[in-house]
Each structure stands twice: as structure tokens, then as C-alpha cells.
Design a protein around this motif. Structure first.
Motif, mmCIF file in Angstrom:
data_model
loop_
_atom_site.group_PDB
_atom_site.id
_atom_site.type_symbol
_atom_site.label_atom_id
_atom_site.label_comp_id
_atom_site.label_asym_id
_atom_site.label_seq_id
_atom_site.Cartn_x
_atom_site.Cartn_y
_atom_site.Cartn_z
ATOM 1 N N ILE A 11 40.892 30.537 34.520
ATOM 2 C CA ILE A 11 40.831 30.841 35.952
ATOM 3 C C ILE A 11 42.240 30.864 36.526
ATOM 4 O O ILE A 11 43.016 29.936 36.326
ATOM 5 C CB ILE A 11 39.967 29.813 36.702
ATOM 6 C CG1 ILE A 11 38.498 30.064 36.403
ATOM 7 C CG2 ILE A 11 40.214 29.895 38.203
ATOM 8 C CD1 ILE A 11 37.554 29.177 37.165
ATOM 9 N N SER A 14 44.332 30.877 42.999
ATOM 10 C CA SER A 14 44.482 31.680 44.201
ATOM 11 C C SER A 14 44.014 30.835 45.366
ATOM 12 O O SER A 14 42.867 30.386 45.379
ATOM 13 C CB SER A 14 43.661 32.969 44.101
ATOM 14 O OG SER A 14 43.799 33.750 45.261
ATOM 15 N N ARG A 107 39.731 30.040 43.077
ATOM 16 C CA ARG A 107 39.764 31.470 42.780
ATOM 17 C C ARG A 107 39.280 32.239 43.997
ATOM 18 O O ARG A 107 38.460 31.746 44.782
ATOM 19 C CB ARG A 107 38.912 31.823 41.560
ATOM 20 C CG ARG A 107 37.406 31.636 41.743
ATOM 21 C CD ARG A 107 36.663 31.947 40.463
ATOM 22 N NE ARG A 107 35.221 31.755 40.600
ATOM 23 C CZ ARG A 107 34.321 32.731 40.515
ATOM 24 N NH1 ARG A 107 34.707 33.977 40.285
ATOM 25 N NH2 ARG A 107 33.026 32.477 40.643
#
Length: 204
Positions: A11, A14, A107
Motif C-alpha cells: 500500500i 497517501s 490510501r
């Protein structure tokens, strides 16, 4: 705490930046089975991590259990392997609940997800540090570590690595000391500042 999520090494990180951005919070167990899920909003960040908040009426659900929050709460996801929630107006006078977990992973979700723009995930590692507003609110005392039996059982069932067991145990003990001492962000004032941000977003 350096425990990593066993199935999430790919992953990419973000992070949300805009206060009010909808976030899905998702926990699971070490073997990948689902655990608690709820929806919140991003509030901002500080030296402790990325803060989220939720309002009364928020639904928390996991397989076999669900409940609806009766008061607001805030929490943060930082570089350590624990994920606290700090409450206001909790019906049982609980002040905070810290989940010992793996390091959280963020994410960005596809644009087609209509309930959240981001997701933060972590693996629940059983032990919890809990604090109540006063000694009389809970028979076990104002401050304590919960789910010791579950941690021992899952250490065998899931085969937690010895390094993870040692770190979770040490972190739980250290967090209990910090909570008892009222160290930031468990001092009350830090939670009030972020609850004020949540209130301001809700008043828009």
C-alpha cells in the motif's frame, strides 16, 4: 511500535490534507478477518499524527457486533502502533480508548467511492489502554489495560512473532503510564482542541 501489517506491504502512503475530507477507518485481525469499521472526517495533523473525528450517530460495525455512537470523538493515526480514540460526553464516562495495533496505513480511494475519499487501516493487536473520567465510573479502576486474555489467546492462534508480542506489551505498559500522568495527547486539552475543530466543521 514497529509492527507492520502482514498483508499491506504494497500500500502506498497517501494522506488527506483538507479538513472535512471523509475517511473510512478499517481494522482487521492478524489473519485478515474484518474487525471494526467506521466513517469519520479528517481534521488535520500535528506532532502526534493525522487526526480524524466523528459525530454522534456514527455507526461502528464488525462481524457479530455494531453500535451507534452517542457522543462525538476524535482520534489520531501516527507513526506508532497504537490508535487512540478520545471522547466527549461518553455515556459510560469513558475518556479514552487506545487500540494497540500495527502501524496505520493510508490510501486514497477511487473516485467512485461515495462515502470516503481516503481509507486508513491497521491490524488490531488485542490489548487496549482505557481511561474513565473518574474511579467510580468503572469497577476495574480509572486506568487499566484490557483484553490480556485475548492477547494471550491470539498470540498462539495467530502466531504473533515474538518481537511483536514484546513490543505490544511494552507499548501498552508505557501508554498506561503516559495516560495516568496526563501526558499530551492524553492531557484532555489536546482532545478539546481537536473536538473544537470537529465542532466547527459540523457547523458549516
Amino acid at each position: 511500535m514497529s509492527a507492520q501489517q502482514p498483508a499491506d506491504q504494497g500500500i502506498s502512503e497517501s494522506l488527506p490534507t483538507e479538513p472535512g475530507t471523509p475517511v473510512r477507518v478499517r481494522f482487521r485481525k492478524w489473519d485478515g478477518t474484518p474487525h471494526w469499521v467506521f466513517h469519520a472526517v479528517h481534521l488535520g495533523s500535528d506532532e502526534h499524527g493525522q487526526w480524524v473525528g466523528y459525530q454522534p450517530g456514527t455507526r461502528f460495525a464488525r462481524p457479530g457486533a455494531k453500535y451507534t455512537a452517542r457522543g462525538p470523538g476524535v482520534g489520531f493515526f501516527g507513526p506508532g502502533g497504537w490508535t487512540p480514540l478520545l471522547y466527549r460526553d461518553h455515556p459510560h464516562r469513558m475518556r479514552l480508548y487506545i487500540d494497540l495495533s500495527t502501524v496505520p496505513k493510508w490510501r486514497r480511494l477511487p473516485d467512485g467511492d461515495n462515502r470516503a475519499a481516503y481509507e486508513v487501516t491497521a491490524v488490531d493487536l488485542d490489548l487496549d489502554v482505557i481511561a474513565f473520567e473518574d474511579e467510580a465510573a468503572e469497577p476495574r479502576g480509572q486506568f487499566f489495560i484490557d483484553d490480556e486474555d485475548e492477547f494471550a489467546e491470539h498470540t498462539v492462534k495467530y502466531g504473533y512473532p515474538p518481537s511483536v508480542v514484546a513490543r505490544v506489551r511494552a507499548d501498552a505498559d508505557a501508554l498506561l503510564v503516559a495516560v495516568r500522568a496526563g501526558e499530551p495527547p492524553y492531557d484532555g486539552a489536546t482532545a478539546k482542541r481537536w473536538l473544537a475543530v470537529l465542532d466547527a466543521l459540523s457547523a458549516r
